[in-house]
Design an enzyme around this catalytic site. Structure first.
Site, short mmCIF file in Angstrom:
data_model
loop_
_atom_site.label_atom_id
_atom_site.label_comp_id
_atom_site.label_asym_id
_atom_site.label_seq_id
_atom_site.Cartn_x
_atom_site.Cartn_y
_atom_site.Cartn_z
N ASN A 188 0.85 -1.19 0.00
CA ASN A 188 0.00 0.00 0.00
C ASN A 188 0.88 1.23 0.00
O ASN A 188 2.11 1.13 0.01
CB ASN A 188 -0.97 -0.03 1.19
N ASP A 256 -4.52 -5.88 5.14
CA ASP A 256 -5.59 -6.67 5.75
C ASP A 256 -5.56 -8.11 5.26
O ASP A 256 -5.96 -9.02 5.97
CB ASP A 256 -6.95 -6.04 5.43
N LYS A 266 8.24 -17.85 -9.73
CA LYS A 266 7.55 -16.72 -10.36
C LYS A 266 6.38 -17.22 -11.20
O LYS A 266 6.53 -18.13 -12.02
CB LYS A 266 8.53 -15.96 -11.24
N PRO A 283 -3.57 -11.28 10.69
CA PRO A 283 -3.93 -11.00 12.09
C PRO A 283 -4.09 -9.49 12.29
O PRO A 283 -3.39 -8.71 11.67
CB PRO A 283 -2.72 -11.50 12.88
N LYS A 320 -11.75 -2.50 18.04
CA LYS A 320 -10.39 -2.95 18.29
C LYS A 320 -9.99 -2.82 19.75
O LYS A 320 -8.92 -3.28 20.15
CB LYS A 320 -9.42 -2.19 17.41
#
Ligand code: C5P
Length: 399
Positions: A188, A256, A266, A283, A320
């Site tokens: 990300n 996530d 590959k 996790p 959380k």
């Protein structure tokens, strides 16, 4: 200036002495030098010691407490802060022996000014170059600002400028990379800048800081103990090992999901249909820490959202089980956040919502660390659990 045998092969003591306008010390067994000053006085009558450039050999000696020349004897005899700015070939820097020695030196309270990456005198490329003088200077200034060490005469256990002294702060930062095959991964846009700024600010406030970082291109802030990881599962394990801590600030943009089937070779383009990636959940490190039997007293999460920022962040805080959530809108023109040096955040506690103005990530870090300081100070006074509402600027409307 103290010069080793090896240093004198590169620069003569005469040249070094002329540059600094001071006497240069070279020999542990020179009776005249020992009579005048002595290695114990050299080790004690300074504000801090900086070893630059530090060879793998000198670091090995310092890590093992060897003292067979003047430089290593001074390092063993000192009670002052020590900074080490390594410079060596990339393979020597990455060798397990050097890794072990670096870990030992950090454990002993020595600050490593991380080497730069780049082309080396030997023609190879990688980390190991002597950090730029400006980086060494900055580390020196920060070490001096941090004041004397325990055991020194003018040491104060908890001076006002080190309000987190004695506290262990755990920070996660950066993205995680989830491998698909040996050459591809899911990632990300997190740069790690906000998390690194928080780690730096906590260290400046006197905390012992463990920074668990995903793959980023950032130098380790001075005085911070950094653990590099790649995947979410590695991050979870590094966090588990770093506990107990007094405060955890989980800034990392943890993936996530990871692929369920890692392809050891590959993956090839076959026919026209692209392969389907089956994903499985990683996790949730923050949620795990928040229910752990080693739960830090203050658990802070970050929520990067693209819409309904506060609403989503509030829901996350509950789900959380953390104490505070720092919410920010990402990926919008208004606040791109990822990769930039600025951020606009909202601090959400169990009872309050507080929107902070857009500022640099360093400012956000400083403000958050100030809030963490107040939290622990308040807690010490009253032994209560959540006092975040004592210094809010904007109370929650409840709507
Ligand atoms: O659910 P979301 O990823 O938006 O939650 C963000 C917060 O949770 C951040 O503090 C992040 O570091 C943490 N997190 C985590 N482990 C995950 C996912 C998120 O610690 N697997």
């Amino acid at each position: 200036v103290v010069m080793t045998e090896a240093a004198q092969r590169f620069v003569t003591p005469l040249a070094a002495g002329a540059l600094v306008g001071e006497r240069v010390f070279t020999d542990l067994f020179d009776q005249a030098q020992e009579f005048d000053v002595g290695h114990i006085r050299l080790a004690r009558e300074c504000d801090l010691i900086i070893v630059a450039p530090a060879t793998a050999d000198l670091m090995a000696k310092a890590a093992h407490g060897l003292a067979n020349d003047l430089a290593s004897a001074v390092l063993l005899a000192t009670d002052k802060r020590v900074l080490i700015a390594p410079a060596m070939n990339v393979r020597m820097w990455q060798h397990p022996a050097t890794r072990r020695n670096v870990a030992t030196l950090k454990h002993d309270g020595i600050t490593i000014v991380e080497p730069d990456e780049g082309a080396m005198a030997c023609g190879e490329f990688g980390p190991g170059r002597l950090p730029e003088p400006a980086a060494v200077m900055q580390a020196i200034e920060q070490a001096l600002a941090a004041g004397p060490l325990a055991g020194q005469p003018d040491f104060e256990a908890e001076p006002a400028h080190r309000p987190l002294f004695g506290k262990h702060v755990l920070v996660t930062a950066g993205p995680t990379h989830e491998p698909i095959d040996p050459v591809r991964h899911i990632a990300n846009r997190s740069s790690g800048k906000q998390g690194f700024a928080i780690a730096a600010a906590a260290a400046r406030a006197g905390a012992r800081v463990t920074l668990v970082s995903g793959p980023v291109a950032l130098p380790t802030p001075p005085g911070v103990d950094r653990v590099d990881v790649e995947t979410a599962r590695e991050m979870a394990e590094a966090v588990r090992r770093a506990l107990p801590a007094d405060c955890a600030v989980m800034v990392a943009a943890v993936a996530d999901w990871r692929t369920e089937d890692y392809a050891p070779e590959k993956m090839k383009k076959r026919g026209s249909a692209p392969p389907a990636l089956r994903l499985t959940e990683n996790p949730d490190i923050l949620a795990t820490v928040a229910v752990s039997d080693k739960r830090p007293r203050l658990v802070v999460g970050f929520a990067a959202e693209t819409e309904k920022v506060v609403e989503h962040a509030q829901a996350k805080l509950k789900k959380k089980g953390c104490d505070w959530m720092v919410a920010n809108e990402v990926g919008t023109d208004h606040n791109p956040a990822f990769g930039t040096d600025h951020n606009q955040v909202t601090l959400i506690t169990r009872t309050n919502i507080e929107s902070w103005p857009t500022s640099t990530k360093a400012e956000v870090a400083k403000n958050l660390v100030n809030r963490i300081v107040s939290y622990f100070e308040e807690g010490q006074k009253t032994h209560d659990t959540d006092h975040s509402n004592t210094n809010t600027k904007q109370a929650a409307t409840g709507s």
